[in-house]
Scaffold this motif. Structure first.
Motif, PDB file in Angstrom:
ATOM      1  N   GLN A 229       0.683  -1.279  -0.067  1.00  0.00           N
ATOM      2  CA  GLN A 229       0.075   0.244   0.087  1.00  0.00           C
ATOM      3  C   GLN A 229       0.765   1.386  -0.088  1.00  0.00           C
ATOM      4  O   GLN A 229       0.654   2.352  -0.692  1.00  0.00           O
ATOM      5  CB  GLN A 229      -0.967   0.077   1.230  1.00  0.00           C
ATOM      6  N   HIS A 230       2.119   1.179   0.689  1.00  0.00           N
ATOM      7  CA  HIS A 230       2.840   2.426   0.775  1.00  0.00           C
ATOM      8  C   HIS A 230       3.542   2.618  -0.493  1.00  0.00           C
ATOM      9  O   HIS A 230       3.722   3.906  -0.895  1.00  0.00           O
ATOM     10  CB  HIS A 230       4.109   2.047   1.927  1.00  0.00           C
ATOM     11  N   GLU A 231       3.730   1.421  -1.331  1.00  0.00           N
ATOM     12  CA  GLU A 231       4.607   1.721  -2.617  1.00  0.00           C
ATOM     13  C   GLU A 231       3.465   2.213  -3.678  1.00  0.00           C
ATOM     14  O   GLU A 231       3.984   2.429  -4.571  1.00  0.00           O
ATOM     15  CB  GLU A 231       5.165   0.279  -2.899  1.00  0.00           C
ATOM     16  N   THR A 232       1.939   2.096  -3.339  1.00  0.00           N
ATOM     17  CA  THR A 232       1.111   2.438  -4.341  1.00  0.00           C
ATOM     18  C   THR A 232       0.781   3.897  -3.934  1.00  0.00           C
ATOM     19  O   THR A 232       0.029   4.631  -4.732  1.00  0.00           O
ATOM     20  CB  THR A 232       0.059   1.533  -4.518  1.00  0.00           C
ATOM     21  N   GLU A 233       0.884   4.498  -2.541  1.00  0.00           N
ATOM     22  CA  GLU A 233       0.238   5.567  -1.825  1.00  0.00           C
ATOM     23  C   GLU A 233       1.345   6.723  -2.700  1.00  0.00           C
ATOM     24  O   GLU A 233       2.614   6.519  -2.655  1.00  0.00           O
ATOM     25  CB  GLU A 233       0.519   5.567  -0.560  1.00  0.00           C
ATOM     26  N   PRO A 234       0.539   7.910  -2.911  1.00  0.00           N
ATOM     27  CA  PRO A 234       1.246   8.707  -3.463  1.00  0.00           C
ATOM     28  C   PRO A 234       2.065   9.614  -2.505  1.00  0.00           C
ATOM     29  O   PRO A 234       1.517   9.734  -1.372  1.00  0.00           O
ATOM     30  CB  PRO A 234       0.271   9.977  -3.953  1.00  0.00           C
ATOM     31  N   GLY A 235       3.275   9.867  -2.572  1.00  0.00           N
ATOM     32  CA  GLY A 235       4.306  10.439  -1.416  1.00  0.00           C
ATOM     33  C   GLY A 235       5.071  11.845  -1.984  1.00  0.00           C
ATOM     34  O   GLY A 235       4.709  11.970  -3.194  1.00  0.00           O
ATOM     35  N   LEU A 236       5.545  12.192  -1.114  1.00  0.00           N
ATOM     36  CA  LEU A 236       6.070  13.576  -1.415  1.00  0.00           C
ATOM     37  C   LEU A 236       7.613  13.084  -1.729  1.00  0.00           C
ATOM     38  O   LEU A 236       8.526  12.716  -1.270  1.00  0.00           O
ATOM     39  CB  LEU A 236       6.563  14.161  -0.059  1.00  0.00           C
ATOM     40  N   GLN A 237       7.622  13.601  -3.215  1.00  0.00           N
ATOM     41  CA  GLN A 237       8.989  13.449  -3.944  1.00  0.00           C
ATOM     42  C   GLN A 237      10.077  14.621  -3.508  1.00  0.00           C
ATOM     43  O   GLN A 237       9.580  15.633  -3.638  1.00  0.00           O
ATOM     44  CB  GLN A 237       8.961  13.409  -5.209  1.00  0.00           C
ATOM     45  N   ILE A 238      11.112  14.294  -3.091  1.00  0.00           N
ATOM     46  CA  ILE A 238      12.164  15.276  -2.989  1.00  0.00           C
ATOM     47  C   ILE A 238      13.271  15.223  -3.806  1.00  0.00           C
ATOM     48  O   ILE A 238      14.206  14.255  -3.989  1.00  0.00           O
ATOM     49  CB  ILE A 238      12.600  15.093  -1.189  1.00  0.00           C
ATOM     50  N   HIS A 239      13.233  16.158  -4.971  1.00  0.00           N
ATOM     51  CA  HIS A 239      14.380  16.215  -5.790  1.00  0.00           C
ATOM     52  C   HIS A 239      15.481  16.957  -5.360  1.00  0.00           C
ATOM     53  O   HIS A 239      15.742  18.255  -5.534  1.00  0.00           O
ATOM     54  CB  HIS A 239      13.729  16.953  -7.054  1.00  0.00           C
ATOM     55  N   TYR A 240      16.273  16.316  -4.590  1.00  0.00           N
ATOM     56  CA  TYR A 240      17.398  16.874  -3.832  1.00  0.00           C
ATOM     57  C   TYR A 240      18.654  17.061  -4.737  1.00  0.00           C
ATOM     58  O   TYR A 240      18.761  16.550  -5.828  1.00  0.00           O
ATOM     59  CB  TYR A 240      17.927  15.917  -2.730  1.00  0.00           C
ATOM     60  N   ASP A 241      19.335  17.974  -4.404  1.00  0.00           N
ATOM     61  CA  ASP A 241      20.570  18.290  -5.269  1.00  0.00           C
ATOM     62  C   ASP A 241      21.753  17.517  -4.978  1.00  0.00           C
ATOM     63  O   ASP A 241      22.374  17.467  -3.984  1.00  0.00           O
ATOM     64  CB  ASP A 241      21.005  20.085  -4.954  1.00  0.00           C
ATOM     65  N   ASN A 242      22.015  16.535  -5.954  1.00  0.00           N
ATOM     66  CA  ASN A 242      23.252  15.561  -5.569  1.00  0.00           C
ATOM     67  C   ASN A 242      24.476  16.223  -5.625  1.00  0.00           C
ATOM     68  O   ASN A 242      25.341  15.735  -4.628  1.00  0.00           O
ATOM     69  CB  ASN A 242      23.183  14.452  -6.740  1.00  0.00           C
ATOM     70  N   ASP A 243      24.809  17.167  -6.435  1.00  0.00           N
ATOM     71  CA  ASP A 243      25.948  17.650  -6.328  1.00  0.00           C
ATOM     72  C   ASP A 243      26.040  18.590  -5.132  1.00  0.00           C
ATOM     73  O   ASP A 243      27.502  18.584  -4.715  1.00  0.00           O
ATOM     74  CB  ASP A 243      26.199  18.684  -7.888  1.00  0.00           C
ATOM     75  N   GLN A 244      25.155  19.129  -4.567  1.00  0.00           N
ATOM     76  CA  GLN A 244      25.333  19.948  -3.634  1.00  0.00           C
ATOM     77  C   GLN A 244      25.653  19.068  -2.146  1.00  0.00           C
ATOM     78  O   GLN A 244      26.498  19.353  -1.534  1.00  0.00           O
ATOM     79  CB  GLN A 244      24.188  20.534  -3.365  1.00  0.00           C
ATOM     80  N   LEU A 245      24.832  17.768  -2.481  1.00  0.00           N
ATOM     81  CA  LEU A 245      25.113  16.930  -1.175  1.00  0.00           C
ATOM     82  C   LEU A 245      26.421  16.470  -1.089  1.00  0.00           C
ATOM     83  O   LEU A 245      26.954  16.224  -0.085  1.00  0.00           O
ATOM     84  CB  LEU A 245      24.006  15.738  -1.361  1.00  0.00           C
ATOM     85  N   LYS A 246      27.133  16.095  -2.323  1.00  0.00           N
ATOM     86  CA  LYS A 246      28.263  15.463  -2.293  1.00  0.00           C
ATOM     87  C   LYS A 246      29.258  16.476  -1.923  1.00  0.00           C
ATOM     88  O   LYS A 246      30.205  16.301  -1.227  1.00  0.00           O
ATOM     89  CB  LYS A 246      28.652  15.150  -3.965  1.00  0.00           C
ATOM     90  N   THR A 247      29.076  17.838  -2.291  1.00  0.00           N
ATOM     91  CA  THR A 247      29.826  18.825  -1.787  1.00  0.00           C
ATOM     92  C   THR A 247      29.959  19.050  -0.308  1.00  0.00           C
ATOM     93  O   THR A 247      31.126  19.105   0.531  1.00  0.00           O
ATOM     94  CB  THR A 247      29.352  20.143  -2.395  1.00  0.00           C
ATOM     95  N   TRP A 248      28.770  18.807   0.227  1.00  0.00           N
ATOM     96  CA  TRP A 248      28.555  18.677   1.836  1.00  0.00           C
ATOM     97  C   TRP A 248      29.200  17.570   2.432  1.00  0.00           C
ATOM     98  O   TRP A 248      30.328  17.916   3.367  1.00  0.00           O
ATOM     99  CB  TRP A 248      27.252  19.027   2.127  1.00  0.00           C
ATOM    100  N   ILE A 249      29.152  16.485   1.880  1.00  0.00           N
ATOM    101  CA  ILE A 249      29.847  15.335   2.367  1.00  0.00           C
ATOM    102  C   ILE A 249      31.405  15.464   2.237  1.00  0.00           C
ATOM    103  O   ILE A 249      32.194  15.085   3.218  1.00  0.00           O
ATOM    104  CB  ILE A 249      29.562  14.070   1.534  1.00  0.00           C
ATOM    105  N   SER A 250      31.895  16.074   1.227  1.00  0.00           N
ATOM    106  CA  SER A 250      33.271  16.242   1.013  1.00  0.00           C
ATOM    107  C   SER A 250      34.122  17.103   2.278  1.00  0.00           C
ATOM    108  O   SER A 250      35.240  17.102   2.411  1.00  0.00           O
ATOM    109  CB  SER A 250      33.566  16.702  -0.387  1.00  0.00           C
ATOM    110  N   HIS A 251      33.034  18.145   2.760  1.00  0.00           N
ATOM    111  CA  HIS A 251      33.732  18.965   3.697  1.00  0.00           C
ATOM    112  C   HIS A 251      33.643  18.477   5.006  1.00  0.00           C
ATOM    113  O   HIS A 251      34.009  18.953   6.004  1.00  0.00           O
ATOM    114  CB  HIS A 251      32.959  20.316   3.755  1.00  0.00           C
ATOM    115  N   LEU A 252      32.966  17.241   5.332  1.00  0.00           N
ATOM    116  CA  LEU A 252      32.993  16.690   6.378  1.00  0.00           C
ATOM    117  C   LEU A 252      34.432  16.267   6.962  1.00  0.00           C
ATOM    118  O   LEU A 252      35.549  16.051   6.118  1.00  0.00           O
ATOM    119  CB  LEU A 252      32.198  14.990   6.416  1.00  0.00           C
TER     120      LEU A 252
END
Length: 483
Positions: A229-252
């Protein structure tokens, strides 16, 4: 219309309005409820030679009443019901019930009765404690049920017998027949009947196998249905910024383990999916679950959505907020803290920030599920130590976005074998962090007995002398988010 085992028990012969109310007190309303109201034990009424019964032993004896019951009163309101019982065909014993004069009406000359009591070998007397209702003629054991005041065992047995007499054909088989064949399981009608009135101990064992298997089968089926049911239920898609996320991870200040990277990728795939994320992250203490949660928050943040992390105690919530801000404040991100211990002014500032969207990340305790907490655009909910929260509390935070189902990430440090995880969290996808970060000392767990307390004290003293810290974890009588 035909018979339906979901009919009310007032359809049964001998079950009137008064008995219906009594059954409702023990959770029985329908014929099906009654059939599943299993005995919690059986009284043995097997024939035993009197010579094998120890003096003062509690035992159930079965035989024929050979003298009329007589009531004798003494000492004011005290009384004794006495009669003789023929057991083992020829042995005659005395039976006495004290202060139960009404039993005289239930005992008749020539009647077969089973009586539970204490055996007095020198007097050849059974001090009766209660009459046992034998379900079938010749049966050597009697079921004992959870009851309530006014609902006698005999009434329960009679009602259950009536349910099978009238509704035996209305019992539907739940399991697919190939599973019954594969695991040599009884058909449900026979299994239910044998749970109450088995012909012998082996049949009761086989009935129990069927009922337990069916219970687990239905439990897993419901979990799988919930997941579908969860897999057919409409959910909130988050189109995250993958490049930005990689940049933040690189600064850890440290590198992610391969296990952390894999779990972060699984979470990010869920955030991009069209159905809401329902994921459980498990890992030992020190495996880096919190950092994975923080990266999920950053991904949500890059997609323009708010995130909320709920922890079970104020101390843990503060630790998470401090850790998040130490890691990411230099990158322009900050988490707000919300607990019930905050001043009204500070709390209101956080509430206003969440409602107008100025606060993008909030970390708190149970205070997050209060009605006054409203979000402008909540996209991700994280529950730390999820086993410390009830289902309703977790759902209350998820429901803060009343427009569409938000993404849910739950974390636990409790090691859960894969098979058990699928059983308990079958409605969720499970991710496991099975690596410790580089340089992290392995955790040693020892169990000491009371006579080893001195050894423990010496070890604590050595750690303190070396400049290390020691902390005790003590159980509370009542849970508290402040302690």
């Amino acid at each position: 219309m035909g018979l339906n085992w979901l009919d009310s028990i007032d359809h049964l012969k001998g079950v009137g309005p008064a008995r219906v109310k009594l059954f409702q007190q023990v959770g029985v309303s329908t014929v099906r409820d009654l059939m599943f109201h299993f005995p919690f034990r059986f009284e043995s009424v097997a024939v035993r030679p009197l010579a094998t019964i120890l003096d003062q032993e509690k035992v159930t004896l079965k035989g024929k009443v050979v003298t009329p019951p007589v009531v004798a009163y003494f000492g004011g309101k005290k009384s004794r019901v006495s009669f003789k019982l023929a057991v083992n065909d020829h042995e005659i014993i005395n039976v006495s019930f004290f202060n139960q004069p009404y039993l005289k009406q239930a005992i008749q000359l020539g009647q077969e009765r089973a009586i539970y009591g204490k055996w007095q070998s020198n007097r050849q007397t059974l001090l009766g404690m209660k009459l046992i209702q034998v379900a079938q003629e010749g049966q050597d054991f009697a079921p004992v049920y959870h009851a309530t005041k006014g609902l006698k065992q005999s009434a329960i047995v009679a009602s259950i017998a009536a349910s099978f007499n009238q509704y035996q054909e209305a019992i539907p088989e739940v399991l697919p027949q190939h599973l019954n064949d594969q695991y040599r399981l009884l058909d449900l009608p026979l299994a239910l009947y044998a749970m109450h009135f088995p012909s012998d101990q082996e049949q009761h064992h086989q009935a129990t196998r069927k009922i337990i298997y069916q219970e687990f089968f239905l439990y897993q089926w419901r979990l799988q249905a919930a997941l579908k049911q969860h897999e057919t239920e409409p959910g909130l898609q988050i189109h995250y910024d993958n490049d930005q996320l990689k940049t933040w991870i690189s600064h850890l200040p440290y590198e992610l383990t391969q296990a952390q990277k894999q779990v972060v990728n699984e979470i990010c795939r869920d955030l991009m999916a069209q159905h809401p994320m329902r994921r459980m992250v498990q890992g030992d203490v020190g495996s880096g679950k919190t950092l994975v949660a923080f990266l999920a928050i950053l991904a949500s943040l890059s997609g323009g959505f708010q995130s909320a992390l709920m922890a079970p105690t104020e101390i843990l919530a503060k630790q998470h907020a401090q850790s998040f801000n130490q890691l990411f404040a230099s990158m322009g991100m900050e988490a707000a803290l919300l607990t019930s211990a905050m001043t009204a002014k500070a709390k209101q500032a956080v509430l206003d920030g969440l409602a107008n969207g100025q606060i993008q990340v909030v970390i708190g305790t149970h205070a997050l599920i209060q009605e006054t907490v409203q979000f402008k655009q909540l996209g991700l909910v994280i529950i730390d130590e999820q086993h410390r929260f009830g289902v309703g509390q977790r759902q209350a935070l998820v429901d803060k976005n009343d427009k569409i189902a938000v993404n849910l990430l739950q974390m636990t440090a409790t090691p859960i074998p894969r098979s058990l995880a699928m059983t308990l969290y079958g409605e969720m996808h499970v991710s496991t962090i099975d690596q410790l970060p580089k340089g992290r000392q392995p955790i040693t767990t020892r169990w000491l007995k009371e006579d080893q307390l001195e050894e423990l004290e010496d070890h604590v003293a050595q750690e303190l002398e070396a400049g290390h810290q020691v902390y005790y974890v003590l159980p509370l009588i009542e849970s508290s988010e402040h302690l």
